[in-house]
Design a protein around this motif. Sequence first.
Motif, mmCIF file in Angstrom:
data_model
loop_
_atom_site.group_PDB
_atom_site.id
_atom_site.type_symbol
_atom_site.label_atom_id
_atom_site.label_comp_id
_atom_site.label_asym_id
_atom_site.label_seq_id
_atom_site.Cartn_x
_atom_site.Cartn_y
_atom_site.Cartn_z
ATOM 1 N N GLY A 34 -9.104 7.706 8.466
ATOM 2 C CA GLY A 34 -7.688 7.837 8.795
ATOM 3 C C GLY A 34 -7.185 9.252 8.609
ATOM 4 N N GLN A 35 -5.888 9.378 8.383
ATOM 5 C CA GLN A 35 -5.252 10.692 8.296
ATOM 6 C C GLN A 35 -5.553 11.409 6.989
ATOM 7 O OE1 GLN A 35 -1.120 9.862 8.987
ATOM 8 N NE2 GLN A 35 -1.370 9.872 11.202
ATOM 9 N N ILE A 36 -5.772 10.654 5.914
ATOM 10 C CA ILE A 36 -6.021 11.261 4.613
ATOM 11 C C ILE A 36 -7.515 11.142 4.324
ATOM 12 C CG2 ILE A 36 -5.513 11.142 2.147
ATOM 13 C CD1 ILE A 36 -2.810 9.855 3.039
ATOM 14 N N LEU A 37 -8.217 12.238 4.457
ATOM 15 C CA LEU A 37 -9.664 12.211 4.317
ATOM 16 C C LEU A 37 -10.110 12.614 2.915
ATOM 17 C CD1 LEU A 37 -10.730 13.507 7.835
ATOM 18 C CD2 LEU A 37 -10.676 11.162 6.955
ATOM 19 N N GLU A 38 -9.325 12.265 1.937
ATOM 20 C CA GLU A 38 -9.663 12.487 0.525
ATOM 21 C C GLU A 38 -10.237 11.197 -0.036
ATOM 22 O OE1 GLU A 38 -10.282 14.688 -2.688
ATOM 23 O OE2 GLU A 38 -8.978 15.549 -1.146
ATOM 24 N N ARG A 39 -11.299 11.305 -0.815
ATOM 25 C CA ARG A 39 -11.890 10.139 -1.476
ATOM 26 C C ARG A 39 -11.015 9.792 -2.678
ATOM 27 N NH1 ARG A 39 -17.883 12.421 -1.926
ATOM 28 N NH2 ARG A 39 -16.643 14.146 -2.718
ATOM 29 N N LEU A 40 -10.409 8.600 -2.656
ATOM 30 C CA LEU A 40 -9.367 8.248 -3.615
ATOM 31 C C LEU A 40 -9.595 6.903 -4.284
ATOM 32 C CD1 LEU A 40 -6.260 9.130 -1.376
ATOM 33 C CD2 LEU A 40 -7.222 10.529 -3.213
ATOM 34 N N TYR A 41 -8.883 6.727 -5.406
ATOM 35 C CA TYR A 41 -8.702 5.429 -6.046
ATOM 36 C C TYR A 41 -7.260 5.362 -6.518
ATOM 37 C CZ TYR A 41 -9.450 7.745 -10.619
ATOM 38 O OH TYR A 41 -9.362 8.556 -11.735
ATOM 39 N N ALA A 42 -6.802 4.161 -6.866
ATOM 40 C CA ALA A 42 -5.388 3.970 -7.219
ATOM 41 C C ALA A 42 -5.242 3.568 -8.679
ATOM 42 C CB ALA A 42 -4.770 2.891 -6.329
ATOM 43 N N MET A 56 -10.385 0.582 -7.354
ATOM 44 C CA MET A 56 -11.239 1.386 -6.467
ATOM 45 C C MET A 56 -11.860 0.464 -5.434
ATOM 46 S SD MET A 56 -14.508 2.135 -8.959
ATOM 47 C CE MET A 56 -14.016 1.601 -10.596
ATOM 48 N N SER A 57 -12.423 1.064 -4.395
ATOM 49 C CA SER A 57 -13.046 0.257 -3.350
ATOM 50 C C SER A 57 -14.013 1.106 -2.544
ATOM 51 C CB SER A 57 -11.963 -0.318 -2.424
ATOM 52 O OG SER A 57 -12.504 -1.312 -1.572
ATOM 53 N N ASP A 58 -14.884 0.425 -1.840
ATOM 54 C CA ASP A 58 -15.735 1.034 -0.827
ATOM 55 C C ASP A 58 -16.491 2.266 -1.329
ATOM 56 O OD1 ASP A 58 -15.076 -0.568 1.764
ATOM 57 O OD2 ASP A 58 -13.155 -0.239 0.778
ATOM 58 N N SER A 59 -17.257 2.048 -2.403
ATOM 59 C CA SER A 59 -18.064 3.141 -2.963
ATOM 60 C C SER A 59 -19.415 3.279 -2.260
ATOM 61 C CB SER A 59 -18.268 2.941 -4.465
ATOM 62 O OG SER A 59 -18.747 1.646 -4.752
ATOM 63 N N HIS A 73 -11.677 -2.436 2.379
ATOM 64 C CA HIS A 73 -12.253 -2.576 3.718
ATOM 65 C C HIS A 73 -11.825 -1.497 4.725
ATOM 66 C CE1 HIS A 73 -14.425 -4.544 6.882
ATOM 67 N NE2 HIS A 73 -13.362 -4.921 7.546
ATOM 68 N N LEU A 74 -10.571 -1.120 4.740
ATOM 69 C CA LEU A 74 -10.089 -0.187 5.763
ATOM 70 C C LEU A 74 -10.370 1.274 5.422
ATOM 71 C CD1 LEU A 74 -6.665 -1.877 6.617
ATOM 72 C CD2 LEU A 74 -8.868 -2.145 7.790
ATOM 73 N N VAL A 94 -13.492 5.487 -2.369
ATOM 74 C CA VAL A 94 -13.933 6.552 -3.273
ATOM 75 C C VAL A 94 -15.119 7.324 -2.698
ATOM 76 C CG1 VAL A 94 -13.060 5.543 -5.415
ATOM 77 C CG2 VAL A 94 -15.362 4.961 -4.633
ATOM 78 N N SER A 95 -15.644 6.896 -1.546
ATOM 79 C CA SER A 95 -16.815 7.565 -0.975
ATOM 80 C C SER A 95 -16.698 7.954 0.491
ATOM 81 C CB SER A 95 -18.060 6.683 -1.143
ATOM 82 O OG SER A 95 -18.364 6.535 -2.503
ATOM 83 N N GLN A 96 -16.054 7.117 1.301
ATOM 84 C CA GLN A 96 -16.037 7.349 2.748
ATOM 85 C C GLN A 96 -14.643 7.131 3.325
ATOM 86 O OE1 GLN A 96 -18.999 4.739 4.422
ATOM 87 N NE2 GLN A 96 -20.627 5.556 3.152
ATOM 88 N N PRO A 97 -13.706 8.054 3.066
ATOM 89 C CA PRO A 97 -12.339 7.855 3.558
ATOM 90 C C PRO A 97 -12.259 7.919 5.081
ATOM 91 C CG PRO A 97 -12.596 10.063 2.697
ATOM 92 C CD PRO A 97 -13.870 9.331 2.386
#
Length: 174
Positions: A135-143, A9-12, A110-111, A130-133
């Motif tokens: 780009g084109q995919i505006l879903e809050r995600l983790y991998a 995860m990143s950028d929470s 970062h991106l 996970v908090s502030q997507p």
Amino acid sequence: MERRTIVVMSDSHGDREIVQAIKEQWQDKADLIFHNGDSELEVNDPVWDGIQVVAGNMDFLAGYPDQQRVELDGYKIIQTHGHLQNINFTMDKLAYWAQEEEASICLYGHLHVPAAYQEAGILYVNPGSVSQPRGQILERLYAVLSIQGTLVRIDYYTRDHQLFPGLSKEFTIQ
């Protein structure tokens, strides 16, 4: 051959609850959990127990490392936020670092944009934010990376731990 699971995860950005929720969802299923920076949480927060975390450009509190190196079944996994490699402008410094480290997998953030690609034998993974997507995919995600032998499958999940369609990819690593 045993299957290994890595959660990234990143950028929470101050959202401690989502970090805790992902940790609770995966701590008994994952071999490793990573947070690629910009948590904006204190380094001694108990949420970090069992999580590999690095500093992001918004982590002003001292104590986080800028990068980490972990080995899993002979694969070298390196982790950074990406701002120190200037990834907003070019991926060259990140790639040079990954090559110097002889990495199998390079995790970065970062991106705020999910990405998975392979270059010069190195697998690069950005879990998005996970908090502030952005780009084109505006879903809050983790991998979630599932590793079996040399095959790595990358799936992206939403904050409610549902598989996000259309982003899954598979790679072979050495």
